[in-house]
Each structure stands twice: as C-alpha cells, then as structure tokens.
Design a protein around this motif. Structure first.
Motif, PDB file in Angstrom:
ATOM      1  N   ARG A   1       6.589  -2.014   5.611  1.00  0.00           N
ATOM      2  CA  ARG A   1       6.010  -1.272   6.716  1.00  0.00           C
ATOM      3  C   ARG A   1       4.861  -0.369   6.242  1.00  0.00           C
ATOM      4  O   ARG A   1       3.848  -0.263   6.918  1.00  0.00           O
ATOM      5  CB  ARG A   1       7.125  -0.441   7.359  1.00  0.00           C
ATOM      6  CG  ARG A   1       6.719   0.408   8.547  1.00  0.00           C
ATOM      7  CD  ARG A   1       6.639  -0.447   9.800  1.00  0.00           C
ATOM      8  NE  ARG A   1       6.175   0.343  10.934  1.00  0.00           N
ATOM      9  CZ  ARG A   1       4.921   0.736  11.096  1.00  0.00           C
ATOM     10  NH1 ARG A   1       4.028   0.414  10.199  1.00  0.00           N
ATOM     11  NH2 ARG A   1       4.566   1.436  12.146  1.00  0.00           N
TER      12      ARG A   1
ATOM     13  N   ARG B   1       0.760  -0.539   0.788  1.00  0.00           N
ATOM     14  CA  ARG B   1      -0.422  -1.372   0.922  1.00  0.00           C
ATOM     15  C   ARG B   1      -0.115  -2.825   0.526  1.00  0.00           C
ATOM     16  O   ARG B   1      -0.533  -3.764   1.186  1.00  0.00           O
ATOM     17  CB  ARG B   1      -1.502  -0.809   0.011  1.00  0.00           C
ATOM     18  CG  ARG B   1      -2.891  -1.177   0.423  1.00  0.00           C
ATOM     19  CD  ARG B   1      -3.859  -0.601  -0.542  1.00  0.00           C
ATOM     20  NE  ARG B   1      -4.331   0.694  -0.102  1.00  0.00           N
ATOM     21  CZ  ARG B   1      -5.543   1.152  -0.420  1.00  0.00           C
ATOM     22  NH1 ARG B   1      -6.336   0.436  -1.181  1.00  0.00           N
ATOM     23  NH2 ARG B   1      -5.926   2.317   0.006  1.00  0.00           N
ATOM     24  N   LEU B   2       0.679  -2.963  -0.528  1.00  0.00           N
ATOM     25  CA  LEU B   2       1.056  -4.300  -0.981  1.00  0.00           C
ATOM     26  C   LEU B   2       1.960  -4.985   0.051  1.00  0.00           C
ATOM     27  O   LEU B   2       1.858  -6.192   0.280  1.00  0.00           O
ATOM     28  CB  LEU B   2       1.768  -4.186  -2.335  1.00  0.00           C
ATOM     29  CG  LEU B   2       1.625  -5.358  -3.292  1.00  0.00           C
ATOM     30  CD1 LEU B   2       0.171  -5.721  -3.500  1.00  0.00           C
ATOM     31  CD2 LEU B   2       2.298  -5.030  -4.614  1.00  0.00           C
TER      32      LEU B   2
ATOM     33  N   ILE C   1       1.921  -4.426   3.293  1.00  0.00           N
ATOM     34  CA  ILE C   1       1.058  -4.837   4.410  1.00  0.00           C
ATOM     35  C   ILE C   1       0.296  -6.102   4.016  1.00  0.00           C
ATOM     36  O   ILE C   1       0.139  -7.025   4.811  1.00  0.00           O
ATOM     37  CB  ILE C   1       0.091  -3.702   4.790  1.00  0.00           C
ATOM     38  CG1 ILE C   1       0.878  -2.494   5.295  1.00  0.00           C
ATOM     39  CG2 ILE C   1      -0.889  -4.157   5.863  1.00  0.00           C
ATOM     40  CD1 ILE C   1       0.050  -1.242   5.470  1.00  0.00           C
ATOM     41  N   ALA C   2      -0.140  -6.151   2.750  1.00  0.00           N
ATOM     42  CA  ALA C   2      -0.861  -7.342   2.278  1.00  0.00           C
ATOM     43  C   ALA C   2       0.039  -8.569   2.330  1.00  0.00           C
ATOM     44  O   ALA C   2      -0.416  -9.672   2.641  1.00  0.00           O
ATOM     45  CB  ALA C   2      -1.380  -7.127   0.860  1.00  0.00           C
TER      46      ALA C   2
ATOM     47  N   ARG D   1       2.472  -9.074   4.505  1.00  0.00           N
ATOM     48  CA  ARG D   1       2.568  -9.506   5.904  1.00  0.00           C
ATOM     49  C   ARG D   1       1.260 -10.149   6.361  1.00  0.00           C
ATOM     50  O   ARG D   1       1.269 -11.145   7.093  1.00  0.00           O
ATOM     51  CB  ARG D   1       2.909  -8.306   6.794  1.00  0.00           C
ATOM     52  CG  ARG D   1       4.354  -7.857   6.631  1.00  0.00           C
ATOM     53  CD  ARG D   1       4.721  -6.828   7.665  1.00  0.00           C
ATOM     54  NE  ARG D   1       4.041  -5.566   7.425  1.00  0.00           N
ATOM     55  CZ  ARG D   1       3.654  -4.740   8.392  1.00  0.00           C
ATOM     56  NH1 ARG D   1       3.858  -5.054   9.645  1.00  0.00           N
ATOM     57  NH2 ARG D   1       3.056  -3.610   8.092  1.00  0.00           N
ATOM     58  N   ALA D   2       0.143  -9.592   5.906  1.00  0.00           N
ATOM     59  CA  ALA D   2      -1.158 -10.151   6.292  1.00  0.00           C
ATOM     60  C   ALA D   2      -1.317 -11.565   5.733  1.00  0.00           C
ATOM     61  O   ALA D   2      -1.797 -12.462   6.421  1.00  0.00           O
ATOM     62  CB  ALA D   2      -2.282  -9.248   5.795  1.00  0.00           C
TER      63      ALA D   2
ATOM     64  N   ALA E   1      -6.677 -13.061   4.375  1.00  0.00           N
ATOM     65  CA  ALA E   1      -6.179 -12.132   3.354  1.00  0.00           C
ATOM     66  C   ALA E   1      -7.040 -12.230   2.096  1.00  0.00           C
ATOM     67  O   ALA E   1      -7.372 -11.225   1.462  1.00  0.00           O
ATOM     68  CB  ALA E   1      -4.718 -12.436   3.037  1.00  0.00           C
TER      69      ALA E   1
ATOM     70  N   MET F   1     -10.091 -10.329   2.266  1.00  0.00           N
ATOM     71  CA  MET F   1      -9.875  -8.888   2.126  1.00  0.00           C
ATOM     72  C   MET F   1      -9.706  -8.509   0.651  1.00  0.00           C
ATOM     73  O   MET F   1      -9.469  -7.352   0.331  1.00  0.00           O
ATOM     74  CB  MET F   1      -8.613  -8.449   2.883  1.00  0.00           C
ATOM     75  CG  MET F   1      -8.606  -8.793   4.354  1.00  0.00           C
ATOM     76  SD  MET F   1      -9.819  -7.862   5.274  1.00  0.00           S
ATOM     77  CE  MET F   1     -10.810  -9.166   5.954  1.00  0.00           C
ATOM     78  N   GLY F   2      -9.736  -9.497  -0.223  1.00  0.00           N
ATOM     79  CA  GLY F   2      -9.610  -9.212  -1.645  1.00  0.00           C
ATOM     80  C   GLY F   2      -8.194  -9.389  -2.173  1.00  0.00           C
ATOM     81  O   GLY F   2      -7.893  -9.007  -3.297  1.00  0.00           O
ATOM     82  N   VAL F   3      -7.303  -9.964  -1.350  1.00  0.00           N
ATOM     83  CA  VAL F   3      -5.929 -10.168  -1.795  1.00  0.00           C
ATOM     84  C   VAL F   3      -5.858 -11.458  -2.610  1.00  0.00           C
ATOM     85  O   VAL F   3      -6.323 -12.501  -2.162  1.00  0.00           O
ATOM     86  CB  VAL F   3      -4.975 -10.281  -0.585  1.00  0.00           C
ATOM     87  CG1 VAL F   3      -3.550 -10.539  -1.056  1.00  0.00           C
ATOM     88  CG2 VAL F   3      -5.047  -9.030   0.261  1.00  0.00           C
ATOM     89  N   ASP F   4      -5.297 -11.366  -3.806  1.00  0.00           N
ATOM     90  CA  ASP F   4      -5.065 -12.563  -4.608  1.00  0.00           C
ATOM     91  C   ASP F   4      -3.741 -13.157  -4.136  1.00  0.00           C
ATOM     92  O   ASP F   4      -2.668 -12.669  -4.493  1.00  0.00           O
ATOM     93  CB  ASP F   4      -5.002 -12.184  -6.093  1.00  0.00           C
ATOM     94  CG  ASP F   4      -4.896 -13.411  -6.982  1.00  0.00           C
ATOM     95  OD1 ASP F   4      -4.586 -14.503  -6.453  1.00  0.00           O
ATOM     96  OD2 ASP F   4      -5.130 -13.293  -8.189  1.00  0.00           O
ATOM     97  N   VAL F   5      -3.822 -14.200  -3.312  1.00  0.00           N
ATOM     98  CA  VAL F   5      -2.604 -14.703  -2.668  1.00  0.00           C
ATOM     99  C   VAL F   5      -1.626 -15.305  -3.682  1.00  0.00           C
ATOM    100  O   VAL F   5      -0.434 -15.387  -3.422  1.00  0.00           O
ATOM    101  CB  VAL F   5      -2.913 -15.740  -1.555  1.00  0.00           C
ATOM    102  CG1 VAL F   5      -3.676 -15.077  -0.425  1.00  0.00           C
ATOM    103  CG2 VAL F   5      -3.682 -16.916  -2.091  1.00  0.00           C
TER     104      VAL F   5
END
Lengths: 263, 290
Positions: B160, B163-164, B166-167, B169-170, B178, B181-185
C-alpha cells in the motif's frame, strides 16, 4: 539533443514500419511529427524508448542517439534514466491505482524530496488534480487522465518530453487546455518536446519545427511556419483551400511526388 | 459449543499456515501473472534446509523462524534466476508448465538428498497445552497465528505505502508502462519470488514443527491453493484471509461431517464461491469507466 539518422524499423524481421527516417530534436525546441494512421509515428517513439523490443520490432539500420549516446539496444528503464519521458498513446495510466500512486510511479527514480517538489509543480500546472489525488485513476475523465499522464511523465524530471497523440479522444476544449499547459512547459521551463499528432493544425500551433511522415518516410520537414504555409500541407493536413483552388486526392498524388525530393 | 470453538480455533491455526502460503501464490501471480505450482515444493525444500541447519548448529527452535525466511529469500531468488527469468516474455502458460516440472523435480531431489523417511523437526516447541478462553492450544498454533497476522499486516502496508510495493502493483497492471517509469521488471519478478518463498518457508517450519518433516509436505502447499483462489489470486491480503476461511471450513467439515471429507472441503468451497464471485472474494475486477 535527440537525433535519428536513416532509421529503418522492422517488426518480426519482416514487416517494414519505418523505411528511412531522419529527424532532429534540438534542445529547447518543440518538434511536431505529423502523419496519418499507420505512417509509423508511434513506431519511431518506441524505437527511442526501447519498447520496440517487447513488440518484436527492431531498428535494423541507422542510429538513434540522445546527446551523443546511442539508445539502441537499451531497455526502456535504462533509456528513461537519460532524461526521456513518454506520455503514451491512450494515456495508459495504471487504472487501478490512485492518482497519487500513478504520480509516485512517475517519480520512481527520483528522491523523496525531488518527488514532493515535482508533485507541487504538477499540481501548479494542473490545479484540477489537486483534490483528486486519492481517486482511482481509471475513474477520472479523459482530460483529467491525460493530465495525470503528463504529470506522471514530468515527475521523472525529463529533459525531453515525448507525447504520443495527446489530443486523441478528448473534447476540443480539453485539448486546448492540454496544449496550453504544454506551451507553458515550453515557455516557463524551456522543456524540449517531441509531439506526435494527427491534428496538424493543433500541433503546428505549438511546434517550432515539424516533420511530415508518410508510409515510413519523412516526406517534408521545416519550421512550423514554413509547413503551415506550404500549399500541400494546407490542403492535405490542414483542410484549407487557397484562393478557391481545392486540392482533392487526385491532385494530391503528383504534389506529393514533388515534395518527396525537394530542391 | 466447546467442540465448535475447538474446531474453529484449531482451524484458524492451520488456516494461518494456508494463509501464509496463499499470500505467496498471490504475490507471484500479482507481480508476474504466473501461478507457481511449485510453491509447496519450494516450501518443502526450505523446511528441509532449515531443519538440517538447526540440527547442524543445535540452535534453538525459534532460530528456525529466522532462518526459514532467510533461506526462503535465497531459494526464491535462485529459482527465479535459473528457471523463471530465462522464460520472461514467453506465454504465461509455458511458465506455469515450467513450475509444474520444477515441482516434480524438486520433490525427487529432496527424496534423493534427505531420504523418504519422515523425521521430527529439530527442537520443536514445547508440547504444553496453553489455555486461551478455555480452549487448549499448542504454543506453535498460537505462534503460527501471530506470525500470520504480522506477515499479512506487513505485506499489506508494503504494497500500500512503500514505493517498491506500489511499483509491484504497477508492474502487475502494465509491465511496459512500469518500464517507462524506470522500473526494472526483472527485479520485481525476483522480489516477488523471494517474498513468496520467505512466506512459505515460515509456513513450512510452523507446519513441520507441529507435525513432521517429510517428503509429502508439499501437499500443504496444494491445500493452500484454494485459499488464494478464494481470496483472489491477485489479492495478497485477500489470500491471507482466504487461508483462514479454508482452514476453519476444513476443520468444521472434518469435525461434524466426516474426517475423510476434510481434504476436499476447501476445493468444494471454492467451486461455490467462484460461481458467485469469479475473481474471488477480494480479487480485482477491471476498472471500466462508463
């Protein structure tokens, strides 16, 4: 800043989406990339962001560089760290997350301090979002969703902002508002912008430079003023007539031939 | 009435274990869209390794509850790296098949390495029954419930607010965006496997210390599957709650109807619930603006 040279892009190693495209986005300029459906506009943006690979596309020849560094072969999360942000076509918000969480994702690579400063400036740009931060993003109106999408892109602190069809599916009044905010970004923050549009009149009213893309090739380029004054553009993209002579599609073919190899 | 309360309370204790494993299923499914059918086997492996470590070091039982999540994180990361990451981008179905293969492989390797004889979990907690509201409980049952509550609360808060989280869930909603947004999936995938394995490691140690360490331990993971379907395959805290529901249902059916029905009670429950709510009790329905 962003430089594309003679790019040829294939999907699935067979389908040619972009034949030969060169374009420049200089620092502080707003560049419009115009063209009809299927001309290859979105493919060019995907080549820049690195999303092309996940759709089985590939830049088979030519180069894509940002401030002298090649972007080819980099993953999207690496490309964006150079300072490139994309507002994707159709907004593509995280619909089940709140507006705030969408914006948090926009600032994923920044520190907490930078994020809250960035959030304040996004709210200043789009005051309509101020009391909607805890709403589920998917339930906002289309215009508000576009504001969130732009705000999300801005929160990564980009030096180049790219927008894919920001006017798509929005009411004219809302579109005016969105473009007014883009103008403010250019004038007040000197942001470099690359915008893809089908609505040529709108895009040329914002842009400094423009490129016309047809069937995977750049057919014409110039300053926005030059393009807006060009009779072919006026007739085919802006729907205007000059002195009573109406260009119809039959006239268009030879005229396009002429612009393909400008003197 | 006493009988009923006994059944419910001990149902909650076993339900807590199902809930921990169920959260693991949901964690991986939410982040990567894959049902990990090797969850029970991963749990079994962690339990065996933890038991062996405790035997070697002669550390007290409670150290097992520290070791299990640590071993779990390690096992989760290794499995994700070796088996799952090369499959990223392939159809989910293919990856699910790989987890089934992995399950069979892990079962055999465990028997090969540790033998097929069940053994006692080292230094298992005290057998003294403690009385809570007139109901006798083993300390490990109370412990299971407390650990379950804190894990569920921690998972909820993580998803909830952090930041991680939320990432994660995103990424579940759109991998492509994602990444923009710079997230390394890939890291998100590894994280979800590590988290799921840590949770199931806890569950494995708790279960084994009340029962035994044996090569049929993986079946607990299978029985936790209805829990996550019930709660919603993409709802981590929902799956935790689903675990409690399944645990209590099982115990009530076993106590009042027939103990042989106990094993299948959970699956019967999900058939009915899914008819009414296809996404589970807490699963997400698509957000669609009208």
């Amino acid at each position: 800043m962003l430089q594309i040279r003679n790019a040829r892009i294939l999907y699935g190693r067979a389908i040619e989406a972009v034949r030969d495209v060169s374009l420049d986005v200089a620092r502080g300029r707003v560049v419009a990339l115009l063209g009809t459906n299927g001309a290859g506009k979105s493919t060019i943006l995907k080549a820049v962001t690195g999303l092309l690979a996940s759709e089985d596309g590939e830049v088979v020849s030519g180069s894509v560089t940002f401030e002298g560094q090649s972007l080819l072969g980099q993953r999207p999360d690496a490309v964006m760290r150079h300072g490139i942000a994309l507002v994707p076509e159709g907004r593509r918000l995280f619909t089940k997350l709140t507006v705030r969480d969408n914006l948090v994702m926009g600032g994923f690579i920044r520190s907490r301090g930078d994020f809250s400063a960035g959030l304040d400036s996004v709210i200043a740009l789009f005051p309509a979002l101020a009391n909607k931060l805890d709403r589920t993003a998917g339930f906002l109106s289309g215009g508000e969703q576009q504001m969130v999408a732009i705000g999300r892109a801005l929160l990564s602190g980009p030096r180049l902002l790219m927008l894919d069809e920001p006017s798509l599916g929005l009411a004219p009044l809302i579109v005016e508002e969105i473009f007014a905010s883009l103008r403010r970004l250019r004038d007040e923050r000197g942001l470099t912008i690359l915008v893809i549009e089908q609505n040529a009149r709108l895009a040329l009213s914002l842009a400094d430079d423009g490129y016309i893309l047809e069937n995977g090739r750049i057919m014409l380029d110039g300053t926005a003023a030059e393009l807006a004054a060009n009779p072919v553009i006026r007739s085919l993209y802006l729907g205007m007539t000059d002195g009573g002579t109406r260009h119809n599609l039959r006239d268009a073919a030879p005229m396009r031939q002429r612009v393909r190899w400008p003197a | 009435m006493q009988y009923f309360a006994d059944l419910v309370i001990s149902g909650l204790a076993i339900g807590a274990i199902y809930g921990l494993i169920g959260m693991g299923y949901a964690c991986i499914y939410k982040a990567t869209g894959v049902v990990n059918f090797a969850q029970g086997e991963v749990m079994m492996l962690i339990t065996y390794v933890t038991a062996s470590l405790l035997t070697l070091t002669t550390w007290p039982f409670w150290m097992g509850l520290v070791l299990a999540p640590a071993v779990g994180i390690l096992v989760g990361i290794v499995v994700e790296r070796v088996v799952i990451r090369p499959m990223i981008g392939r159809p989910s179905f293919a990856i699910v098949m790989v987890t089934i293969g992995l399950a069979v492989l892990m079962r055999s390797l465990i028997v090969l390495f540790w033998g097929s004889e069940p053994r006692e979990f080292p230094g298992r907690g005290s057998e003294d029954v403690i009385q809570i509201l007139g109901i006798g409980l083993y300390p490990v049952q109370v412990l299971a419930f407390l650990i379950f509550i804190s894990a569920a609360a921690a998972a909820w808060a993580f998803l909830r607010y952090s930041r991680l989280g939320i990432a994660m869930r995103a990424t579940a909603l759109s991998e492509q965006i994602a990444m923009l947004m710079g997230v390394d999936v890939r890291r998100i995938s590894g994280l979800s496997w590590a988290g799921a394995a840590a949770l199931s490691g806890l569950a494995g140690v708790l279960f084994a210390s009340a029962a035994y360490v044996g090569p049929d331990l993986f079946a607990v993971g299978l029985k936790a599957f209805p829990a996550t379907i019930l709660g919603g395959l993409d709802a981590v805290t929902g799956s935790a709650f689903g675990g409690l529901l399944i645990g209590v249902t099982e115990n009530l059916v076993g106590g009042y109807v027939d103990s042989s029905l106990k094993e299948i009670a959970g699956f019967v429950v999900i058939i009915f619930i899914l008819m009414l709510r296809p996404n589970g009790l807490f699963g997400d329905r698509d957000v669609e603006r009208v």
